[in-house]
Design a protein around this motif. Structure first.
Motif, PDB file in Angstrom:
ATOM      1  N   ASP A 226      41.952  37.034  43.596  1.00 39.60           N
ATOM      2  CA  ASP A 226      42.984  36.152  44.243  1.00 39.60           C
ATOM      3  C   ASP A 226      42.645  35.577  45.658  1.00 39.60           C
ATOM      4  OD1 ASP A 226      45.518  34.836  45.311  1.00 39.60           O
ATOM      5  OD2 ASP A 226      46.794  36.591  44.690  1.00 39.60           O
ATOM      6  N   LEU A 227      42.425  34.071  45.554  1.00 31.71           N
ATOM      7  CA  LEU A 227      41.737  33.812  46.689  1.00 31.71           C
ATOM      8  C   LEU A 227      42.601  33.041  47.762  1.00 31.71           C
ATOM      9  CD1 LEU A 227      38.681  31.960  44.700  1.00 31.71           C
ATOM     10  CD2 LEU A 227      38.742  34.088  46.000  1.00 31.71           C
ATOM     11  N   HIS A 228      44.026  33.391  47.728  1.00 26.57           N
ATOM     12  CA  HIS A 228      44.961  32.861  48.747  1.00 26.57           C
ATOM     13  C   HIS A 228      46.033  33.718  48.916  1.00 26.57           C
ATOM     14  CE1 HIS A 228      47.049  28.714  49.801  1.00 26.57           C
ATOM     15  NE2 HIS A 228      47.144  29.887  50.715  1.00 26.57           N
TER      16      HIS A 228
ATOM     17  N   GLU B 144      42.085  24.014  44.692  1.00 30.44           N
ATOM     18  CA  GLU B 144      42.923  24.877  44.504  1.00 30.44           C
ATOM     19  C   GLU B 144      43.989  24.240  43.403  1.00 30.44           C
ATOM     20  OE1 GLU B 144      45.600  28.240  46.587  1.00 30.44           O
ATOM     21  OE2 GLU B 144      46.666  26.139  46.628  1.00 30.44           O
TER      22      GLU B 144
ATOM     23  N   ASN C 103      48.628  26.743  42.088  1.00 33.84           N
ATOM     24  CA  ASN C 103      48.917  27.537  43.270  1.00 33.84           C
ATOM     25  C   ASN C 103      50.369  28.083  42.867  1.00 33.84           C
ATOM     26  OD1 ASN C 103      51.251  27.779  45.828  1.00 33.84           O
ATOM     27  ND2 ASN C 103      49.203  27.522  46.885  1.00 33.84           N
TER      28      ASN C 103
ATOM     29  N   GLY D 158      45.141  30.325  43.364  1.00 36.07           N
ATOM     30  CA  GLY D 158      45.580  31.442  44.434  1.00 36.07           C
ATOM     31  C   GLY D 158      47.082  31.785  44.355  1.00 36.07           C
TER      32      GLY D 158
ATOM     33  N   ASP E 161      49.235  32.324  47.042  1.00 34.05           N
ATOM     34  CA  ASP E 161      49.436  32.000  48.271  1.00 34.05           C
ATOM     35  C   ASP E 161      50.697  32.766  48.523  1.00 34.05           C
ATOM     36  OD1 ASP E 161      50.245  30.424  50.441  1.00 34.05           O
ATOM     37  OD2 ASP E 161      50.733  28.664  49.649  1.00 34.05           O
TER      38      ASP E 161
ATOM     39  N   ARG F   4      45.654  33.753  40.044  1.00 33.60           N
ATOM     40  CA  ARG F   4      44.205  34.315  40.134  1.00 33.60           C
ATOM     41  C   ARG F   4      43.276  33.473  39.692  1.00 33.60           C
ATOM     42  NH1 ARG F   4      44.823  39.782  37.402  1.00 33.60           N
ATOM     43  NH2 ARG F   4      47.072  39.882  38.346  1.00 33.60           N
ATOM     44  N   THR F   5      41.835  33.863  39.968  1.00 36.58           N
ATOM     45  CA  THR F   5      40.644  33.037  39.797  1.00 36.58           C
ATOM     46  C   THR F   5      39.739  34.017  39.110  1.00 36.58           C
ATOM     47  OG1 THR F   5      40.883  31.479  41.558  1.00 36.58           O
ATOM     48  CG2 THR F   5      38.686  31.437  40.270  1.00 36.58           C
TER      49      THR F   5
END
Length: 221
Positions: free
Chosen positions: A5-7, A128, A131, A157, A159, A170-171
């Motif tokens: 999860d990048l955010h 992104e 979101n 993400g 967020d 998720r990525t």
């Protein structure tokens, strides 16, 4: 494939609701391998995270308020100054060895930078395209279409502003579980975005609370 999860925001952000420890616990429960803590204009959470024993890989990051809108920077140790032009900020992050992600690029009320600076879509390392806090999917879909047209790496993400929603966006990344390999894989497009929406009632409640906080701040100035 790593699940990331990048955010994510913690209580180190003015609008975050959960502690760093709560976020890390939620990430483990969600089955994530790595997360990026991207608080607004602060990297305070990373100093706290270093004191917590966890199997979750924590990617250093921050969500910067640039002149044109928000920008996520990953893989840096020093927070860029806020309020600078976004293209200048992207170059600063790159010079420091980090990478950039354009978050919620077409969301007008959440400082989507692509609306004021279309060049940022090409300049950022990744986009992104999902979101989880988008109530209406149009902006996510628009970001996905343009990312595909331009051949830009696509990420997702949550967020999340509350630990309950960590992992909602998720990525999946084809990389080894280390920061350098993950960042390189993102730049090379070895990613697959996925996720589900944050419940509308939660998003609405958080948005109203944040709006009231801003209004109250202006009143007391």
């Amino acid at each position: 494939m790593l699940s990331t999860d990048l955010h994510i925001h913690t209580s180190c952000s003015k609008d975050g609701e959960s502690t760093v420890k709560q976020v890390l616990s939620a990430a483990a429960s969600a089955g994530l391998d790595a997360i990026a803590i991207t608080d607004h204009d602060t990297m305070q959470a990373h100093a706290i995270a270093r004191t917590i024993d966890t199997d979750i890989l924590i990617i250093p990051g921050v969500e910067i308020s640039t002149k044109e809108g928000h920008l996520i920077a990953l893989g840096i140790e020093t927070k860029p100054d806020q309020g600078l032009p976004i293209l200048e900020t992207i170059q600063m992050v790159r010079d420091e060895g980090g990478i950039t992600i354009l978050p919620h690029p077409f969301h007008r009320y959440r400082h989507g930078a692509a609306l004021k600076c279309p060049e940022s879509f090409r300049a950022a390392d990744a986009i992104e395209v999902y979101n989880s806090r988008y109530v209406i999917p149009h902006a996510n879909q628009r970001a996905m279409r343009l990312a595909r047209t331009l051949g830009k790496p696509a990420v997702a993400g949550s967020d999340a502003h509350n630990a309950r929603f960590v992992g909602y966006g998720r990525t999946l990344i084809d990389a080894e579980k280390n920061i350098d390999d993950i960042l390189e894989a993102i730049v090379n497009g070895k990613t697959r975005p996925a996720g589900r929406k944050t419940p509308v009632r939660i998003y609405t409640k958080q948005s109203l609370r944040n709006s009231w906080r801003k209004i109250r701040g202006r009143i007391h100035k």
